[in-house]
Structures are given as structure tokens and as C-alpha cells.
Design an enzyme around this catalytic site. Structure first.
Site: not given
Ligand code: FAD
Length: 138
Positions: A3, A40, A97-98, A124
Site C-alpha cells: 500500500e 532564470q 507558484q510558477l 496510509g
């Protein structure tokens, strides 16, 4: 272990999809007369995530091979769930965020990917419990 390995695999897959969405969106979106991808900061963020995703896929191959041989331990499966669901969260959050404001809107797949990533660190067995299981094996 099975699992937790399955959740780890879905975590990696969700992270990869979020990454792919961010690449596609930033190459299309323009700001300050260039694409967002050309900044950048965007390129370095995506390059960092790409490196982590690449390592993640190799790690899952190793886990799957061990599981098929019946050798994947509870601690290894817990480490995998911890690593890949935390990676999913990191990648989805950075990818959102981008996207800027678009990332918060349901029209864009990243909003759902980000939301769905959150519960992966809980069900899980929470990330804290995964750390407990790993630490007990040391
Ligand atoms: C959408 C969803 C689907 C689910 N599906 C299933 C399912 O199909 N089958 C199933 O059995 N369960 C399922 N669960 C339950 C899930 O496994 C539990 O929610 C999860 O294990 C956390 O347990 P808890 O909610 O009782 O949190 P708690 O145990 O109350 O934890 C609360 C907080 O305390 C922390 N904590 C608890 N113990 C420790 C500790 N020893 N050390 C440090 N921190 C600790 C936790 O990490 C967490 O941050 C599901 C949950 C969700 C949200």
C-alpha cells in the site's frame, strides 16, 4: 509495504504531471516581454525539480524490483512513501507558484494536483509515522 509503495508511485506520478504542467504553462505565459520560462528563477526551479524527479523514478524502480522479489521491508516502503509524497508536495507547490494566480483557479489542472497532493502525506500513515517506522529500523 504494498500500500505504501502504491502511494509512493502515485506521489511520483502526481509530481511528474505537476512538473509537466509548469513547463507547459511557463513556456506559454508572457510577463515583462518574455516568457515566464525565460526567467532564470523559473529555469533553476524547474531544473532542481527535474533532478529530484529523475532520482525519484530510479528509486521507484529499485523499490518495485525489491517488492516483486518479496524483499521490500516495511521500513523501506515507509521511506519511499515519505520521500515521494513529500516530493509531490514540494513539486506541486512550486509548480503552482510558477502559474501565479492562474494556479489557484480550478480551470488549470495544477489547482487540483496541488489540492490532491496534500492528503498524500496523511493517509496510509502520516509522514511523521513514516519517520517513526524508519527510525525504529535503524
Ligand atoms: C481521504 C482519506 C482516506 C483515508 N482512507 C483510509 C482507508 O482507506 N483505510 C484506513 O484504514 N484509513 C484511511 N484513512 C485514515 C488515515 O490513514 C489516517 O487519517 C492517518 O493514518 C492519520 O491518522 P489520524 O487521522 O487518526 O491522525 P492522528 O493519529 O490523530 O494524528 C494527528 C497528528 O499527530 C501526529 N502524530 C500522531 N502520532 C504521532 C507520533 N507517534 N509521533 C509524532 N506525531 C504523531 C500525526 O502525524 C498528525 O500530524 C483515510 C484518511 C483520509 C484523509
Amino acid at each position: 509495504p504494498q500500500e505504501r509503495l502504491q502511494i509512493a508511485i502515485s506521489g511520483q506520478a502526481g509530481a511528474q504531471r505537476a512538473f509537466d504542467e509548469a513547463v507547459k504553462f511557463t513556456k506559454d505565459r508572457k510577463a515583462f516581454r518574455q516568457t515566464v520560462f525565460d526567467f532564470q528563477n523559473t529555469r533553476f526551479t524547474l531544473a532542481n525539480l527535474k533532478a529530484k524527479l529523475q532520482a525519484g523514478w530510479a528509486h521507484l524502480d529499485w523499490c518495485t524490483a525489491r517488492h516483486l522479489q518479496g524483499e521490500l521491508t516495511a521500513a523501506e516502503a515507509s521511506a519511499a512513501k515519505l520521500f515521494h509524497t513529500e516530493l509531490q508536495w514540494e513539486v506541486c507547490d512550486a509548480a503552482l507558484q510558477l502559474h501565479g494566480g492562474a494556479g489557484y483557479m480550478n480551470e488549470y489542472p495544477i489547482a487540483r494536483l496541488w489540492r490532491d497532493a496534500r492528503v498524500q502525506r496523511i493517509y496510509g500513515g502520516t509522514s511523521e509515522i513514516m519517520k517513526e517506522v524508519v527510525a525504529r529500523s535503524l
